[in-house]
Design an enzyme around this catalytic site. Structure first.
Site, PDB file in Angstrom:
ATOM      1  N   HIS A  57       0.982  -1.430  -0.284  1.00  0.00           N
ATOM      2  CA  HIS A  57       0.705  -0.192  -0.218  1.00  0.00           C
ATOM      3  C   HIS A  57       0.918   1.082  -0.114  1.00  0.00           C
ATOM      4  O   HIS A  57       1.361   1.763   0.969  1.00  0.00           O
ATOM      5  CB  HIS A  57      -0.875   0.141   1.347  1.00  0.00           C
ATOM      6  CG  HIS A  57      -1.617   1.251   1.308  1.00  0.00           C
ATOM      7  ND1 HIS A  57      -3.386   0.610   1.999  1.00  0.00           N
ATOM      8  CD2 HIS A  57      -2.002   2.404   0.331  1.00  0.00           C
ATOM      9  CE1 HIS A  57      -3.664   1.633   1.473  1.00  0.00           C
ATOM     10  NE2 HIS A  57      -3.449   2.843   1.341  1.00  0.00           N
ATOM     11  N   HIS A  59       1.368   5.197  -1.906  1.00  0.00           N
ATOM     12  CA  HIS A  59       0.720   6.335  -2.749  1.00  0.00           C
ATOM     13  C   HIS A  59       2.579   6.779  -3.726  1.00  0.00           C
ATOM     14  O   HIS A  59       3.206   7.537  -2.606  1.00  0.00           O
ATOM     15  CB  HIS A  59       0.184   6.867  -2.741  1.00  0.00           C
ATOM     16  CG  HIS A  59      -1.127   6.643  -2.107  1.00  0.00           C
ATOM     17  ND1 HIS A  59      -2.486   6.455  -2.485  1.00  0.00           N
ATOM     18  CD2 HIS A  59      -1.248   6.596  -0.558  1.00  0.00           C
ATOM     19  CE1 HIS A  59      -2.801   5.963  -1.591  1.00  0.00           C
ATOM     20  NE2 HIS A  59      -2.425   5.474  -0.455  1.00  0.00           N
ATOM     21  N   ARG A  61       2.290   9.239  -6.789  1.00  0.00           N
ATOM     22  CA  ARG A  61       1.378   9.512  -6.823  1.00  0.00           C
ATOM     23  C   ARG A  61       1.748  10.238  -8.359  1.00  0.00           C
ATOM     24  O   ARG A  61       1.587  11.116  -9.379  1.00  0.00           O
ATOM     25  CB  ARG A  61       1.935  11.017  -6.183  1.00  0.00           C
ATOM     26  CG  ARG A  61       2.094  11.822  -5.635  1.00  0.00           C
ATOM     27  CD  ARG A  61       0.690  11.201  -4.371  1.00  0.00           C
ATOM     28  NE  ARG A  61       0.392  11.131  -3.098  1.00  0.00           N
ATOM     29  CZ  ARG A  61      -0.836  10.955  -2.350  1.00  0.00           C
ATOM     30  NH1 ARG A  61      -1.828  10.099  -2.537  1.00  0.00           N
ATOM     31  NH2 ARG A  61      -0.927  11.486  -1.099  1.00  0.00           N
ATOM     32  N   HIS A 231      -5.598  -0.724   5.900  1.00  0.00           N
ATOM     33  CA  HIS A 231      -5.384   0.022   7.279  1.00  0.00           C
ATOM     34  C   HIS A 231      -6.310   0.024   7.775  1.00  0.00           C
ATOM     35  O   HIS A 231      -7.435   1.198   8.258  1.00  0.00           O
ATOM     36  CB  HIS A 231      -4.895   1.797   6.248  1.00  0.00           C
ATOM     37  CG  HIS A 231      -5.655   2.564   5.237  1.00  0.00           C
ATOM     38  ND1 HIS A 231      -7.715   2.106   5.637  1.00  0.00           N
ATOM     39  CD2 HIS A 231      -5.731   3.146   4.463  1.00  0.00           C
ATOM     40  CE1 HIS A 231      -8.169   3.072   4.481  1.00  0.00           C
ATOM     41  NE2 HIS A 231      -7.579   3.489   4.102  1.00  0.00           N
ATOM     42  N   ASP A 304       0.716   2.913   3.524  1.00  0.00           N
ATOM     43  CA  ASP A 304       0.315   3.928   2.995  1.00  0.00           C
ATOM     44  C   ASP A 304       0.885   5.233   2.997  1.00  0.00           C
ATOM     45  O   ASP A 304       0.636   6.033   3.366  1.00  0.00           O
ATOM     46  CB  ASP A 304      -1.041   4.017   3.897  1.00  0.00           C
ATOM     47  CG  ASP A 304      -2.114   4.869   3.175  1.00  0.00           C
ATOM     48  OD1 ASP A 304      -1.972   5.350   2.417  1.00  0.00           O
ATOM     49  OD2 ASP A 304      -2.758   5.258   4.186  1.00  0.00           O
ATOM     50  N   HIS A 308       2.834  14.220   0.435  1.00  0.00           N
ATOM     51  CA  HIS A 308       1.771  15.115   0.384  1.00  0.00           C
ATOM     52  C   HIS A 308       3.197  16.761  -0.227  1.00  0.00           C
ATOM     53  O   HIS A 308       3.903  16.860   0.542  1.00  0.00           O
ATOM     54  CB  HIS A 308       0.805  15.638   0.921  1.00  0.00           C
ATOM     55  CG  HIS A 308      -0.263  14.857   1.321  1.00  0.00           C
ATOM     56  ND1 HIS A 308      -1.250  14.788  -0.365  1.00  0.00           N
ATOM     57  CD2 HIS A 308      -0.657  13.998   1.584  1.00  0.00           C
ATOM     58  CE1 HIS A 308      -2.306  14.443   0.173  1.00  0.00           C
ATOM     59  NE2 HIS A 308      -1.701  13.128   1.527  1.00  0.00           N
TER      60      HIS A 308
END
Length: 431
Positions: A57, A59, A61, A231, A304, A308
């Site tokens: 899991h 990200h 982007r 999660h 996870d 950002h």
């Protein structure tokens, strides 16, 4: 390719032995090994050798939000964290809901060369929850997608979730659910409880997670497919999954490092770095997910990793994005929460962070294999006695939103090998 002789390593926290790596595989494990003349030796005294970690899991982007992360920077962070394989979530722009997009992500991972990247395909078109995406085309693509998720959004429509579970049975796929009933979490900002009332932040109730998990387990029992819970974060969720496993149902679950360590109390700072979905829960929930991971109710740890850019986090809480980075700190957090507390052994960690995630993602032929002669040389050397203080500016990720800023965590990744090629040596990227 250079051959490596790793000497004096504790094999998964047990016996001390040498490992000879050549031509992308582990050639031998033992003592006083005969090595080629051009072998490069690595003294691993006091270090633990583990199979390369696998994150189900992540990200990354890219495509679409390269200001937050790219496949290259994300896999560099993964290598520094001891990961040799990561599964990239579908909430990109464009969404990874077609064969073309998942193949693009897969090829970017191959080009980067720091960790193998396995794309996760979206369950629904655009992650909008109204129409099934091209699941079969993604499964047949070069990326060979086997896990599908609308992560970040719940597949809330029960009929659509049933159809997705039925569809992936044709090729043995898995639906990974972001368990969040949207009508119970409108405007939610943190865990619902006394503290959310005091802080004046809209609460995210545990039942919003637990109701979806219970529904999907019942659906999966009816369909006979494969369900994975993303999660998991509450005591009630652990109990529901535990009951399902006692019935022999085919359901797996994951917990994040931050849900193993951090609690809702951090929200009192109003620091958006602690804003995450699902939210940080209570101390009782943390104890329950630790117990669930230790006894195998929760199958795996998954980061996870949700990078950002500064502008999406350096703002007031209600306007901030949900998510935390986690690839570079995951192993240390799990050591701190589970190993140093005697809840798990290093062999258990190898199971929860390598063997099982590889099995769920159906890449066990390439990753998540025990350290043995003839196995792919995907491995990590960890110094369990090492310490490091987390400094966001020193991370390989493009983003700095780590909740562990300033914390001193145990353990240090000394080296990571991907198919016999070092991606990290002496705690630093090799290129």
């Amino acid at each position: 390719m250079t051959a490596f002789l790793i000497t004096g390593a504790s094999i998964i926290g047990g016996e001390v032995a040498d490992l000879l790596i050549d031509n992308g595989e582990i050639v031998a494990i033992g003592n006083d090994l005969a090595a080629p003349e051009d072998v490069e030796s690595i003294d691993a005294s006091g270090k633990i050798a583990l199979p390369g970690l696998v994150d189900l899991h992540t990200h990354l982007r890219e495509p679409g939000r390269e200001d937050a992360e790219t496949v290259l920077t994300g896999t560099r962070a993964a290598a520094l964290g001891g990961f040799t394989a990561v599964f990239a979530m579908a909430n990109t722009d464009p969404v990874a809901d077609t064969a073309g997009v998942v193949e693009q992500v897969w090829r970017l991972g191959r080009e980067a060369g720091y960790a193998d990247v396995y794309p996760i395909g979206a369950v629904t078109v655009g992650r909008q929850g109204t129409q099934l995406a091209e699941l079969g085309a993604m499964a047949d693509s070069a990326a060979r997608v086997r896990v599908f998720s609308d992560d970040g959004d719940c597949v809330w429509d029960a009929a659509l979730m049933r159809r997705a579970l039925e569809y992936v049975k044709a090729f043995g796929g898995t639906i990974a659910q972001h368990a969040q009933e949207p009508r119970l979490t409108q405007g939610a900002q943190m865990n619902e409880g006394a503290l959310s009332g005091v802080l004046g932040l809209t609460g995210w109730p545990s039942v919003a997670e637990e109701s979806i998990i219970a529904r999907d387990i019942l659906l999966n029992a009816h369909v006979g497919s494969k369900l994975h819970i993303c999660h998991l974060s509450t005591k009630g969720s652990v109990e529901i999954v535990r009951a399902a496993k006692r019935r022999g149902l085919e359901v797996t679950a994951e917990v994040t490092p931050h849900h193993l360590l951090l609690t809702e109390d951090l929200a009192a700072s109003y620091n958006p770095v602690y804003k995450v979905n699902p939210p940080l829960r209570t101390k009782e929930d943390v104890e329950a997910v630790r117990e669930g991971l230790a006894d195998g109710t929760i199958d795996i740890v998954a980061t996870d990793h949700a990078p950002h850019p500064v502008e999406d986090k350096d703002c007031e809480w209600s306007a901030a994005a949900f998510g935390m980075t986690g690839l570079e700190t995951a192993l240390s957090v799990v050591q701190h929460a589970m190993i140093d507390t005697k809840l798990m052994s290093w062999a258990d960690l190898a199971d929860r962070m390598s063997y099982r995630p590889a099995a769920i993602g159906q890449v066990s032929g390439e990753h998540g294999q025990p350290l043995a002669a003839g196995a792919p040389a995907n491995l990590v050397l960890v110094d369990p006695a090492g310490e490091r203080t987390v400094v966001p500016s020193e991370t390989a990720s493009l983003s700095r939103n780590t909740p562990f800023d300033g914390m001193t965590l145990p353990g240090r990744v000394v080296a990571t090998f991907l198919r016999g090629k070092p991606t990290v040596l002496d705690g630093k990227l090799t290129r």
